[in-house]
Design a protein around this motif. Structure first.
Motif, short mmCIF file in Angstrom:
data_model
loop_
_atom_site.label_atom_id
_atom_site.label_comp_id
_atom_site.label_asym_id
_atom_site.label_seq_id
_atom_site.Cartn_x
_atom_site.Cartn_y
_atom_site.Cartn_z
N UNK A 1 70.37 34.96 48.45
CA UNK A 1 68.81 35.24 48.29
C UNK A 1 68.96 33.30 46.73
N UNK A 2 68.68 32.63 46.88
CA UNK A 2 68.83 31.57 46.42
C UNK A 2 67.33 31.74 45.07
N UNK A 3 67.72 31.39 43.95
CA UNK A 3 66.35 31.88 43.14
C UNK A 3 65.98 30.18 42.16
N UNK A 4 64.70 30.66 41.93
CA UNK A 4 64.56 29.03 41.15
C UNK A 4 62.96 29.37 39.81
N UNK A 5 62.69 29.17 39.23
CA UNK A 5 62.41 29.07 37.87
C UNK A 5 62.71 30.47 37.31
N UNK A 6 63.60 30.45 37.23
CA UNK A 6 64.28 31.21 35.77
C UNK A 6 64.54 30.56 34.56
N UNK A 7 64.38 31.70 33.27
CA UNK A 7 64.15 31.11 32.79
C UNK A 7 65.07 31.84 31.08
N UNK A 8 65.85 32.62 32.38
CA UNK A 8 66.78 33.32 31.47
C UNK A 8 67.78 33.96 32.51
N UNK A 9 69.08 33.53 31.78
CA UNK A 9 69.89 34.46 32.23
C UNK A 9 70.73 36.11 32.44
N UNK A 10 69.28 36.46 32.22
CA UNK A 10 69.72 37.89 32.29
C UNK A 10 68.77 38.86 32.97
N UNK A 11 69.35 38.14 34.27
CA UNK A 11 68.21 38.96 35.08
C UNK A 11 69.22 39.59 36.89
N UNK A 12 68.13 40.20 36.79
CA UNK A 12 69.13 41.22 38.04
C UNK A 12 68.52 40.99 39.47
N UNK A 13 69.80 40.52 40.57
CA UNK A 13 68.79 41.18 41.72
C UNK A 13 69.22 41.90 42.51
N UNK A 14 68.70 41.90 43.07
CA UNK A 14 68.79 43.54 43.70
C UNK A 14 68.06 43.27 46.00
N UNK A 15 68.80 44.10 46.69
CA UNK A 15 68.44 43.53 47.83
C UNK A 15 67.65 44.41 48.71
N UNK A 16 66.33 44.67 48.91
CA UNK A 16 66.05 45.38 49.42
C UNK A 16 66.35 46.23 51.01
N UNK A 17 65.79 46.68 52.09
CA UNK A 17 65.75 47.04 52.99
C UNK A 17 64.30 47.86 53.25
N UNK A 18 64.26 46.94 55.06
CA UNK A 18 62.90 48.34 55.49
C UNK A 18 62.83 48.05 56.82
N UNK A 19 63.50 49.33 56.98
CA UNK A 19 63.45 49.48 59.37
C UNK A 19 62.13 49.59 59.54
N UNK A 20 61.70 49.46 61.03
CA UNK A 20 60.34 50.10 61.61
C UNK A 20 59.60 51.43 60.90
N UNK A 21 58.79 52.04 60.35
CA UNK A 21 58.44 53.53 60.13
C UNK A 21 59.46 53.77 59.39
N UNK A 22 59.92 53.21 58.74
CA UNK A 22 60.57 53.32 57.70
C UNK A 22 60.52 53.46 55.91
N UNK A 23 60.78 54.27 55.44
CA UNK A 23 60.62 53.06 53.95
C UNK A 23 61.30 52.31 52.97
N UNK A 24 60.74 51.42 52.65
CA UNK A 24 61.21 50.61 51.22
C UNK A 24 62.47 51.20 51.19
#
Length: 126
Positions: free
Chosen positions: A22-45
């Protein structure tokens, strides 16, 4: 403007491995958190794993604990999700998300509406 680009998805056999980026750009702070989510067909994220850049604190959902490893490279503003021992039930579209000044567990349970990357498909065949 914060932008995220997720890559690395693909088709893999059960038991195999993939690494998402996950390549990010535009950050204005180093105090960030990166998360990974997934969603399968017919299921909630679902929040899969999150990592806070400042101290490397992590969160994993139970179903991936011990199989997935989340990491980040602050110099590159990039987050990674190393997925091993993949199972067919891991098949989903995977998204990355970010927020600032947030704990990994909170991000993975209550993601913001903005700061999402596009999804990348992960398909695990049996």
């Amino acid at each position: 403007e914060v932008q995220l680009v997720a890559t690395g998805g693909g088709l893999v056999q059960a038991g195999g491995s993939l690494r998402l980026s996950c390549a990010a750009s535009g950050f204005t702070s180093d105090d960030y958190t990166i998360g990974w989510f997934r969603q399968a067909p017919g299921k909630e994220r679902e929040g899969v794993s999150c990592i806070r850049n400042s101290d490397g604190a992590t969160y994993y959902t139970d179903s991936v604990e011990g199989r997935f490893t989340v990491s980040r490279d602050n110099a590159k503003s990039t987050g990674y999700l190393q997925m091993s021992s993949l199972k067919p039930e891991d098949t989903a579209v995977y998204y990355c998300v970010t927020d600032f000044f947030e704990s990994p567990s909170i991000l993975c349970h209550s993601p913001p509406q903005n700061f999402w990357g596009q999804g990348t498909q992960v398909t695990v065949s049996s």
